[in-house]
Design a protein around this motif. Sequence first.
Motif, PDB file in Angstrom:
ATOM      1  N   PHE A  55      -7.946   3.036  -2.616  1.00 49.06           N
ATOM      2  CA  PHE A  55      -7.165   2.160  -1.736  1.00 49.06           C
ATOM      3  C   PHE A  55      -7.071   2.758  -0.327  1.00 49.06           C
ATOM      4  CE2 PHE A  55      -3.176   0.500   0.072  1.00 49.06           C
ATOM      5  CZ  PHE A  55      -3.530  -0.834   0.123  1.00 49.06           C
ATOM      6  N   GLU A  56      -6.980   4.083  -0.261  1.00 49.14           N
ATOM      7  CA  GLU A  56      -6.951   4.736   1.063  1.00 49.14           C
ATOM      8  C   GLU A  56      -8.233   4.438   1.846  1.00 49.14           C
ATOM      9  OE1 GLU A  56      -5.760   8.808   1.653  1.00 49.14           O
ATOM     10  OE2 GLU A  56      -4.193   8.640   0.131  1.00 49.14           O
ATOM     11  N   VAL A  95       0.625   5.182   3.833  1.00 50.96           N
ATOM     12  CA  VAL A  95       0.702   3.920   3.067  1.00 50.96           C
ATOM     13  C   VAL A  95       0.609   4.247   1.579  1.00 50.96           C
ATOM     14  CG1 VAL A  95      -0.455   1.727   2.602  1.00 50.96           C
ATOM     15  CG2 VAL A  95      -0.258   2.533   4.938  1.00 50.96           C
ATOM     16  N   CYS A 102       2.345  -2.833  10.116  1.00 51.98           N
ATOM     17  CA  CYS A 102       1.012  -2.510   9.567  1.00 51.98           C
ATOM     18  C   CYS A 102       1.138  -1.886   8.169  1.00 51.98           C
ATOM     19  CB  CYS A 102       0.259  -1.570  10.507  1.00 51.98           C
ATOM     20  SG  CYS A 102      -0.245  -2.397  12.015  1.00 51.98           S
ATOM     21  N   GLN A 103       2.151  -1.020   8.009  1.00 48.20           N
ATOM     22  CA  GLN A 103       2.357  -0.437   6.666  1.00 48.20           C
ATOM     23  C   GLN A 103       2.697  -1.536   5.663  1.00 48.20           C
ATOM     24  OE1 GLN A 103       4.845   2.928   6.111  1.00 48.20           O
ATOM     25  NE2 GLN A 103       3.931   4.130   7.747  1.00 48.20           N
ATOM     26  N   GLU A 104       3.581  -2.443   6.080  1.00 53.87           N
ATOM     27  CA  GLU A 104       3.956  -3.553   5.198  1.00 53.87           C
ATOM     28  C   GLU A 104       2.730  -4.397   4.834  1.00 53.87           C
ATOM     29  OE1 GLU A 104       6.726  -4.155   3.590  1.00 53.87           O
ATOM     30  OE2 GLU A 104       7.568  -2.349   4.476  1.00 53.87           O
ATOM     31  N   VAL A 129      -7.784   1.102   3.341  1.00 52.30           N
ATOM     32  CA  VAL A 129      -6.888   1.169   4.508  1.00 52.30           C
ATOM     33  C   VAL A 129      -7.663   1.691   5.719  1.00 52.30           C
ATOM     34  CG1 VAL A 129      -4.779   2.192   5.457  1.00 52.30           C
ATOM     35  CG2 VAL A 129      -4.840   1.486   3.070  1.00 52.30           C
ATOM     36  N   PHE A 156      -2.464   7.646   8.676  1.00 54.74           N
ATOM     37  CA  PHE A 156      -1.815   6.355   8.386  1.00 54.74           C
ATOM     38  C   PHE A 156      -2.091   5.934   6.940  1.00 54.74           C
ATOM     39  CE2 PHE A 156      -2.111   1.703   8.175  1.00 54.74           C
ATOM     40  CZ  PHE A 156      -0.801   1.377   8.466  1.00 54.74           C
ATOM     41  N   ALA A 157      -3.362   6.069   6.526  1.00 58.47           N
ATOM     42  CA  ALA A 157      -3.752   5.666   5.167  1.00 58.47           C
ATOM     43  C   ALA A 157      -2.968   6.470   4.120  1.00 58.47           C
ATOM     44  CB  ALA A 157      -5.247   5.848   4.975  1.00 58.47           C
ATOM     45  N   GLY A 207      -5.626   1.081 -10.453  1.00 60.56           N
ATOM     46  CA  GLY A 207      -4.596   2.043 -10.027  1.00 60.56           C
ATOM     47  C   GLY A 207      -5.101   3.218  -9.201  1.00 60.56           C
ATOM     48  N   ASP A 208      -6.374   3.169  -8.763  1.00 59.63           N
ATOM     49  CA  ASP A 208      -6.917   4.299  -8.011  1.00 59.63           C
ATOM     50  C   ASP A 208      -6.461   4.238  -6.548  1.00 59.63           C
ATOM     51  OD1 ASP A 208      -8.444   6.242  -6.802  1.00 59.63           O
ATOM     52  OD2 ASP A 208     -10.213   5.846  -8.049  1.00 59.63           O
ATOM     53  N   LEU A 209      -5.483   5.088  -6.196  1.00 60.13           N
ATOM     54  CA  LEU A 209      -4.939   5.061  -4.836  1.00 60.13           C
ATOM     55  C   LEU A 209      -5.886   5.703  -3.814  1.00 60.13           C
ATOM     56  CD1 LEU A 209      -1.084   5.725  -5.015  1.00 60.13           C
ATOM     57  CD2 LEU A 209      -2.260   3.700  -4.201  1.00 60.13           C
ATOM     58  N   ARG A 251       5.871   2.917  -6.922  1.00 56.58           N
ATOM     59  CA  ARG A 251       5.445   2.902  -8.339  1.00 56.58           C
ATOM     60  C   ARG A 251       6.398   3.736  -9.187  1.00 56.58           C
ATOM     61  NH1 ARG A 251      -0.927   4.340  -8.648  1.00 56.58           N
ATOM     62  NH2 ARG A 251      -1.753   2.309  -8.074  1.00 56.58           N
ATOM     63  N   PHE A 291      -0.392  -3.476   4.533  1.00 56.51           N
ATOM     64  CA  PHE A 291      -1.226  -2.842   3.510  1.00 56.51           C
ATOM     65  C   PHE A 291      -0.517  -2.774   2.154  1.00 56.51           C
ATOM     66  CE2 PHE A 291      -3.746  -1.395   7.168  1.00 56.51           C
ATOM     67  CZ  PHE A 291      -4.972  -1.857   6.722  1.00 56.51           C
ATOM     68  N   ILE A 292       0.819  -2.677   2.185  1.00 53.46           N
ATOM     69  CA  ILE A 292       1.551  -2.702   0.906  1.00 53.46           C
ATOM     70  C   ILE A 292       1.397  -4.095   0.268  1.00 53.46           C
ATOM     71  CG2 ILE A 292       3.884  -2.627  -0.103  1.00 53.46           C
ATOM     72  CD1 ILE A 292       4.383  -0.263   1.891  1.00 53.46           C
ATOM     73  N   HIS A 324      -2.061  -4.376  -1.163  1.00 59.66           N
ATOM     74  CA  HIS A 324      -2.145  -3.683  -2.454  1.00 59.66           C
ATOM     75  C   HIS A 324      -1.521  -4.518  -3.568  1.00 59.66           C
ATOM     76  CE1 HIS A 324      -1.045  -0.657  -5.527  1.00 59.66           C
ATOM     77  NE2 HIS A 324      -2.227  -0.165  -5.219  1.00 59.66           N
ATOM     78  N   ARG A 325      -0.362  -5.118  -3.246  1.00 65.57           N
ATOM     79  CA  ARG A 325       0.365  -5.900  -4.258  1.00 65.57           C
ATOM     80  C   ARG A 325      -0.380  -7.185  -4.626  1.00 65.57           C
ATOM     81  NH1 ARG A 325       5.727  -6.207  -1.899  1.00 65.57           N
ATOM     82  NH2 ARG A 325       5.028  -8.120  -0.925  1.00 65.57           N
TER      83      ARG A 325
END
Lengths: 138, 185
Positions: free
Chosen positions: B19-20, A52, B48-50, B23, A48-49, B14-16, A60, B52-53, B56-57
């Motif tokens: 961020f994971e 996302v 749930c995806q929305e 999540v 899931f992570a 910007g480190d994704l 981006r 976390f988006i 992030h925003r």
Amino acid sequence: MTDMNDEQLQRMLEEGAPIPPDSEELQAYKMLFNALQQPLSVHVPNRFASRVSMRIQAKRERVSNLRFYLLIAAIIFCSAAVTAGMLLAFAPATAVSILGVIIAKKWLFIFSAGALTAIQLADKWLLKKTTAKLMDEY
Amino acid sequence: MFNEQEDIPKILKGDLAVFELLVKQYERLVFTVVSRMLNQQEDIEDVCQEVFIKVHRSLRSFKFASKLSTWIARIAYLSSINYLKKYKRFNTAFPPEDLEQLHFTEENPETAALSKDASAYINRLMNELPAVYRTVLTLYHLQEFSYQEIAAITGMPEGTVKSYLFRARKMMKEKLVAYLKKEIV
């Protein structure tokens, strides 16, 4: 039992305070509190992570592409404006003849601009659709 | 393990990958809150995806005034309400204050089989409560948020949170007493 007694019973259970000898009501409350504290069986999909994260990355890139296209459009517009200004200042006759050509072929210019925009939009739409499909499979 | 103070600045740069981690740390919380509000698994995952988006925003606006979990749970709660409103499934015609007037499904062979133990019966009662009550009960009992935190998440006054909790539990207890009496007979 009165509301007050319910309130007291609930507070005692919340605080884990010593409780009076078991009654039917208390038994039911204990059972209820235990059931409410049981973990909910939620299904968190695998990766899931990552999904996302991929969506954020895709967004981006779309924003970055949009900025790039806007920059290109701005550069083209500014260059055209500067060229037109210089032509009007230094060679008005040439400027008038170029303007004449533009007016005569206006539909060609409008159609070309429209076609380019449509191709870009279709490309973006397809890319978004493919990315969404890939993410579902991922 | 996600460390709020150290890792949020990395995400903002910007480190994704970091961020994971966020999540993974909060996905169960978000799924629990959203699952209590919505029923369809597909809807739940989309929302749930929305969530976390949005996290992030909006992370830049998080000022550490509350716990990160409270802030994320609030986004999850509001996103679920917006989703229900968007698809007209949020029952505004039924004010949550009228809990006493809520009609539960009558006991029939099918529901009786489904709730053959008290725990299943409680879950069934829970699922028939209005979404706001379900959320308040879940946040308090399962996620162990305080009254103040639940008030911050739902935007309701603390007194209303307490009152919703009290009334929902009292009503469920009364149903449970009746159910247990029937079981014993």
